[in-house]
Design a protein around this motif. Sequence first.
Motif, PDB file in Angstrom:
ATOM      1  N   GLY A  35       0.891  -0.911   0.004  1.00 57.41           N
ATOM      2  CA  GLY A  35      -0.108  -0.575  -0.044  1.00 57.41           C
ATOM      3  C   GLY A  35       0.736   1.445   0.154  1.00 57.41           C
ATOM      4  N   SER A  36       0.856   1.498   0.926  1.00 58.21           N
ATOM      5  CA  SER A  36       2.333   2.492   1.265  1.00 58.21           C
ATOM      6  C   SER A  36       3.738   2.556   0.547  1.00 58.21           C
ATOM      7  N   ASP A  37       4.039   1.048   0.897  1.00 66.88           N
ATOM      8  CA  ASP A  37       5.347   0.660   0.662  1.00 66.88           C
ATOM      9  C   ASP A  37       4.953   0.250  -0.824  1.00 66.88           C
ATOM     10  N   ILE A  94      -5.496  -5.213  -4.944  1.00 65.32           N
ATOM     11  CA  ILE A  94      -6.726  -4.838  -3.821  1.00 65.32           C
ATOM     12  C   ILE A  94      -7.265  -3.334  -4.675  1.00 65.32           C
ATOM     13  N   TRP A  95      -8.109  -2.938  -3.324  1.00 60.97           N
ATOM     14  CA  TRP A  95      -8.636  -1.778  -3.136  1.00 60.97           C
ATOM     15  C   TRP A  95      -9.217  -1.181  -4.811  1.00 60.97           C
ATOM     16  N   THR A  96      -8.870  -1.940  -5.714  1.00 62.55           N
ATOM     17  CA  THR A  96      -9.354  -1.514  -6.956  1.00 62.55           C
ATOM     18  C   THR A  96     -10.953  -1.018  -7.719  1.00 62.55           C
ATOM     19  N   SER A  97     -10.387   0.729  -7.319  1.00 61.11           N
ATOM     20  CA  SER A  97     -11.781   1.219  -8.192  1.00 61.11           C
ATOM     21  C   SER A  97     -12.725   1.430  -8.841  1.00 61.11           C
ATOM     22  N   GLY A  98     -13.766   0.904  -8.925  1.00 60.26           N
ATOM     23  CA  GLY A  98     -14.206   0.775 -10.236  1.00 60.26           C
ATOM     24  C   GLY A  98     -14.389  -0.488 -10.865  1.00 60.26           C
ATOM     25  N   PRO A 129     -17.575   0.902  -3.312  1.00 58.43           N
ATOM     26  CA  PRO A 129     -17.080   1.474  -4.464  1.00 58.43           C
ATOM     27  C   PRO A 129     -15.958   0.688  -5.507  1.00 58.43           C
ATOM     28  N   PHE A 130     -15.525  -0.243  -4.903  1.00 57.83           N
ATOM     29  CA  PHE A 130     -13.576  -1.042  -5.076  1.00 57.83           C
ATOM     30  C   PHE A 130     -13.651  -2.249  -4.342  1.00 57.83           C
ATOM     31  N   CYS A 131     -12.939  -3.018  -5.718  1.00 60.35           N
ATOM     32  CA  CYS A 131     -12.731  -4.409  -5.858  1.00 60.35           C
ATOM     33  C   CYS A 131     -11.889  -5.358  -4.922  1.00 60.35           C
ATOM     34  N   LYS A 158     -13.648  10.152   4.880  1.00 59.16           N
ATOM     35  CA  LYS A 158     -12.672   9.745   5.349  1.00 59.16           C
ATOM     36  C   LYS A 158     -11.289   8.837   5.157  1.00 59.16           C
ATOM     37  N   ALA A 159     -11.909   8.566   3.107  1.00 59.78           N
ATOM     38  CA  ALA A 159     -10.694   7.360   2.744  1.00 59.78           C
ATOM     39  C   ALA A 159      -9.915   8.380   1.994  1.00 59.78           C
ATOM     40  N   THR A 160     -10.373   9.912   2.316  1.00 59.72           N
ATOM     41  CA  THR A 160      -9.965  10.770   0.869  1.00 59.72           C
ATOM     42  C   THR A 160      -8.090  11.727   1.936  1.00 59.72           C
ATOM     43  N   ILE A 191      -6.171   8.508   2.750  1.00 57.34           N
ATOM     44  CA  ILE A 191      -5.678   7.614   2.804  1.00 57.34           C
ATOM     45  C   ILE A 191      -5.762   7.303   0.820  1.00 57.34           C
ATOM     46  N   TYR A 192      -6.945   7.604  -0.064  1.00 53.30           N
ATOM     47  CA  TYR A 192      -6.481   6.546  -1.563  1.00 53.30           C
ATOM     48  C   TYR A 192      -5.728   7.816  -1.990  1.00 53.30           C
ATOM     49  N   GLY A 193      -4.270   7.594  -2.733  1.00 50.12           N
ATOM     50  CA  GLY A 193      -3.999   8.467  -3.703  1.00 50.12           C
ATOM     51  C   GLY A 193      -2.458   8.408  -2.786  1.00 50.12           C
ATOM     52  N   GLY A 194      -2.644   7.859  -1.921  1.00 44.65           N
ATOM     53  CA  GLY A 194      -1.518   7.672  -0.938  1.00 44.65           C
ATOM     54  C   GLY A 194      -1.647   8.449  -0.088  1.00 44.65           C
ATOM     55  N   SER A 195      -1.083   8.469   1.483  1.00 41.32           N
ATOM     56  CA  SER A 195      -2.240   8.376   2.658  1.00 41.32           C
ATOM     57  C   SER A 195      -1.306   9.782   3.445  1.00 41.32           C
ATOM     58  N   PHE A 196      -1.950  10.648   4.962  1.00 43.00           N
ATOM     59  CA  PHE A 196      -1.818  11.739   4.895  1.00 43.00           C
ATOM     60  C   PHE A 196      -0.235  11.945   4.673  1.00 43.00           C
ATOM     61  N   GLU A 197      -0.200  10.535   5.798  1.00 47.33           N
ATOM     62  CA  GLU A 197       1.653  10.446   6.785  1.00 47.33           C
ATOM     63  C   GLU A 197       2.407  10.505   4.998  1.00 47.33           C
ATOM     64  N   ILE A 198       1.868   9.866   4.247  1.00 47.50           N
ATOM     65  CA  ILE A 198       2.719   9.072   3.650  1.00 47.50           C
ATOM     66  C   ILE A 198       3.228  10.942   2.104  1.00 47.50           C
ATOM     67  N   GLN A 199       2.049  11.261   2.103  1.00 45.41           N
ATOM     68  CA  GLN A 199       2.530  12.850   1.513  1.00 45.41           C
ATOM     69  C   GLN A 199       3.104  13.829   2.098  1.00 45.41           C
TER      70      GLN A 199
HETATM   71  C1  LIG Z   1     -11.651   4.294  -1.410  1.00 42.90           C
HETATM   72  C2  LIG Z   1     -10.739   4.129  -0.852  1.00 42.90           C
HETATM   73  C3  LIG Z   1     -10.152   3.796  -2.822  1.00 42.90           C
HETATM   74  C4  LIG Z   1      -9.035   3.582  -3.491  1.00 42.90           C
HETATM   75  N1  LIG Z   1      -9.125   3.367  -4.508  1.00 42.90           N
HETATM   76  C5  LIG Z   1      -7.873   1.901  -5.092  1.00 42.90           C
HETATM   77  C6  LIG Z   1      -7.072   2.382  -6.405  1.00 42.90           C
HETATM   78  O1  LIG Z   1      -8.465   2.675  -7.940  1.00 42.90           O
HETATM   79  N2  LIG Z   1      -6.147   1.270  -6.684  1.00 42.90           N
HETATM   80  C7  LIG Z   1      -5.552   1.114  -5.889  1.00 42.90           C
HETATM   81  O2  LIG Z   1      -4.532   0.506  -5.969  1.00 42.90           O
HETATM   82  N3  LIG Z   1      -5.339   1.770  -4.513  1.00 42.90           N
HETATM   83  C8  LIG Z   1      -6.526   2.439  -3.831  1.00 42.90           C
HETATM   84  N4  LIG Z   1      -6.202   2.520  -2.722  1.00 42.90           N
HETATM   85  C9  LIG Z   1      -5.581   2.158  -2.357  1.00 42.90           C
HETATM   86  C10 LIG Z   1      -4.862   3.553  -0.801  1.00 42.90           C
HETATM   87  O3  LIG Z   1      -4.294   3.676  -2.276  1.00 42.90           O
HETATM   88  C11 LIG Z   1      -4.196   2.827   0.363  1.00 42.90           C
HETATM   89  O4  LIG Z   1      -5.023   2.426   0.661  1.00 42.90           O
HETATM   90  C12 LIG Z   1      -3.225   3.940   0.862  1.00 42.90           C
HETATM   91  O5  LIG Z   1      -1.648   3.598  -0.709  1.00 42.90           O
HETATM   92  C13 LIG Z   1      -2.379   3.237   1.450  1.00 42.90           C
HETATM   93  O6  LIG Z   1      -2.454   1.987   1.500  1.00 42.90           O
HETATM   94  P1  LIG Z   1      -2.895   0.676   2.811  1.00 42.90           P
HETATM   95  O7  LIG Z   1      -4.425   0.775   3.048  1.00 42.90           O
HETATM   96  O8  LIG Z   1      -2.210  -0.365   2.797  1.00 42.90           O
HETATM   97  O9  LIG Z   1      -1.860   1.207   4.376  1.00 42.90           O
HETATM   98  P2  LIG Z   1      -0.622   0.625   4.644  1.00 42.90           P
HETATM   99  O10 LIG Z   1       0.310   1.423   3.920  1.00 42.90           O
HETATM  100  O11 LIG Z   1      -0.231  -0.326   5.333  1.00 42.90           O
HETATM  101  O12 LIG Z   1      -1.031   2.165   6.040  1.00 42.90           O
HETATM  102  C14 LIG Z   1      -1.301   1.797   7.478  1.00 42.90           C
HETATM  103  C15 LIG Z   1      -0.592   3.302   7.909  1.00 42.90           C
HETATM  104  O13 LIG Z   1      -0.099   3.510   8.351  1.00 42.90           O
HETATM  105  C16 LIG Z   1       1.155   4.950   7.545  1.00 42.90           C
HETATM  106  N5  LIG Z   1       2.448   4.914   7.275  1.00 42.90           N
HETATM  107  C17 LIG Z   1       2.411   3.678   6.671  1.00 42.90           C
HETATM  108  N6  LIG Z   1       3.802   3.498   6.185  1.00 42.90           N
HETATM  109  C18 LIG Z   1       4.083   4.848   7.008  1.00 42.90           C
HETATM  110  C19 LIG Z   1       5.207   5.407   6.779  1.00 42.90           C
HETATM  111  N7  LIG Z   1       6.425   4.675   5.759  1.00 42.90           N
HETATM  112  N8  LIG Z   1       5.977   7.005   7.366  1.00 42.90           N
HETATM  113  C20 LIG Z   1       4.360   6.938   8.229  1.00 42.90           C
HETATM  114  N9  LIG Z   1       3.392   6.662   7.981  1.00 42.90           N
HETATM  115  C21 LIG Z   1       3.193   5.359   6.846  1.00 42.90           C
HETATM  116  C22 LIG Z   1      -0.124   5.097   6.740  1.00 42.90           C
HETATM  117  O14 LIG Z   1      -0.498   6.496   6.660  1.00 42.90           O
HETATM  118  C23 LIG Z   1      -2.077   4.883   7.322  1.00 42.90           C
HETATM  119  O15 LIG Z   1      -1.607   5.388   8.275  1.00 42.90           O
HETATM  120  C24 LIG Z   1      -7.971   2.862  -2.413  1.00 42.90           C
HETATM  121  C25 LIG Z   1      -8.168   3.313  -1.209  1.00 42.90           C
HETATM  122  C26 LIG Z   1      -9.060   3.811  -0.405  1.00 42.90           C
HETATM  123  C27 LIG Z   1      -9.497   4.352   0.660  1.00 42.90           C
END
Ligand SMILES: Cc1cc2nc3c(=O)[nH]c(=O)nc-3n(C[C@H](O)[C@H](O)[C@H](O)COP(=O)(O)OP(=O)(O)OC[C@H]3O[C@@H](n4cnc5c(N)ncnc54)[C@H](O)[C@@H]3O)c2cc1C
Length: 397
Positions: free
Chosen positions: A140-142, A164-168, A215-217, A367-369, A371-379
């Motif tokens: 995810g983040s990694d 996973i989390w593949t929107s649409g 919305p996702f799969c 709440k998801a905004t 997380i997706y596109g890279g989480s707040f912490e990753i930005q």
């Molecule tokens: C509504 C929704 C739609 C989405 N649509 C898609 C899509 O269409 N296609 C797709 O490929 N993905 C999609 N995603 C996935 C999304 O990109 C990931 O959920 C996101 O990148 C975070 O990955 P993770 O869920 O595995 O969380 P993790 O990577 O497990 O992170 C868990 C927590 O740990 C924190 N964390 C992790 N690493 C670090 C670090 N190095 N430093 C600080 N904090 C850290 C994160 O910020 C988070 O709070 C979607 C997600 C959501 C919620």
Amino acid sequence: MADKNDALEAFRAEARAWLEENVPQSLRGNPDKVLEAFMAGEKPTGDFDLWRRRMGEKGWGAPTWPKAYCGGGLSPAQARVLAQEMAAMGVANPIIGMGTSMFGPTLLEYGTEEQKQRHIPSIVRGDLRWCQGYSEPGAGSDLAALQTKLEDAGDHWVVNGQKIWTSGAQWADWCFCLVRTDTSRKHEGISFVLINMRQPGVETRPIRLIAGNSPFCETFFTNARVEKTDMVGPLNGGWTIGKRLLQHERSGQGGGGRVMGGGASLPGLLETYWTQPDGEEDIRTRMVGNLVDARAHALTLQRAASEAKGNQNPSAATSIMKNSGTRIGQEKAELTLELMGAQGLGWEGEAFTADERGAVRGWLSGKATTIYGGSFEIQNNIISKRILGLPDPTKSA
Ligand SMILES: Cc1cc2nc3c(=O)[nH]c(=O)nc-3n(C[C@H](O)[C@H](O)[C@H](O)COP(=O)(O)OP(=O)(O)OC[C@H]3O[C@@H](n4cnc5c(N)ncnc54)[C@H](O)[C@@H]3O)c2cc1C
């Protein structure tokens, strides 16, 4: 300067007349109608389909893309005028989704001429839907830990693995996907490919969300076929392209003009719902703070757009816009529920208006905004590393 303004005003008149003639009456006055029709996920029907076909034919759904690929060929200034005229009519662009917001701009930059000719026109017409195959159960983040494997099968490639989390994904015709093509290297072992979702080796399983929809799969690839012509960029050179696409994704989430958090006006809600004197000063203060932040965010986006002049490619600064835009949107959603009081807790039934039911669902899905596109912490990590130039704490000195 006067000539330039005259030309823009002439374009405004042209755009207004065309919109007047082509936007179906039922879609005017509320941009959410188009967004709702799109999010319903099914094949477009009725007035939404009519509007999609007209806009697609005109090319104005992707207003600044080159005419050579059926885009509008407009300048950024003309595109802004078009957006203003659509906003004034209360109608949204029907050519939306990941094709126009993320994949198309990336393919225009990195695709071959053949790939652009093959994929861009159908995106401009809104004929096909795209989904994003990045995240995996262990990536995810990694993201660069991804394992979905692409192997050479002679005249084509074969892909196996799970996203996973593949929107649409359940509605998508195509997927732009990051896959592993070299297991001995991490970032340098990733390629960017285009997968036809309408084939036997692709299975999607929708995931139900807290807001009540799916919305996702989960997406499974089992010996799915990828044409040799559907790799974008070089073998093992997909990471750079994948990152650029994320910048396009984040620039859309940063507001692209509008902060998320619902369309209701906070002062209007205060007037309609707030009855108790207790706490009014506090909520007014927080409301004003949110309105000021939203205005400052919108003006910053405008300034950044005009400073960028001709250069339309996004940069690491999209991470700042994403974090500020999504946080302001989440605060607004919180304030909306607080102002509505008990009426802001409705899930179904006639005791609640559609706006009230929408507010609670918007608050939850908002709440998801971050997380997706890279989480707040990753930005924040990207901002500290790429913009502020701070040392990377994960690397020893
Ligand atoms: C509504 C929704 C739609 C989405 N649509 C898609 C899509 O269409 N296609 C797709 O490929 N993905 C999609 N995603 C996935 C999304 O990109 C990931 O959920 C996101 O990148 C975070 O990955 P993770 O869920 O595995 O969380 P993790 O990577 O497990 O992170 C868990 C927590 O740990 C924190 N964390 C992790 N690493 C670090 C670090 N190095 N430093 C600080 N904090 C850290 C994160 O910020 C988070 O709070 C979607 C997600 C959501 C919620």
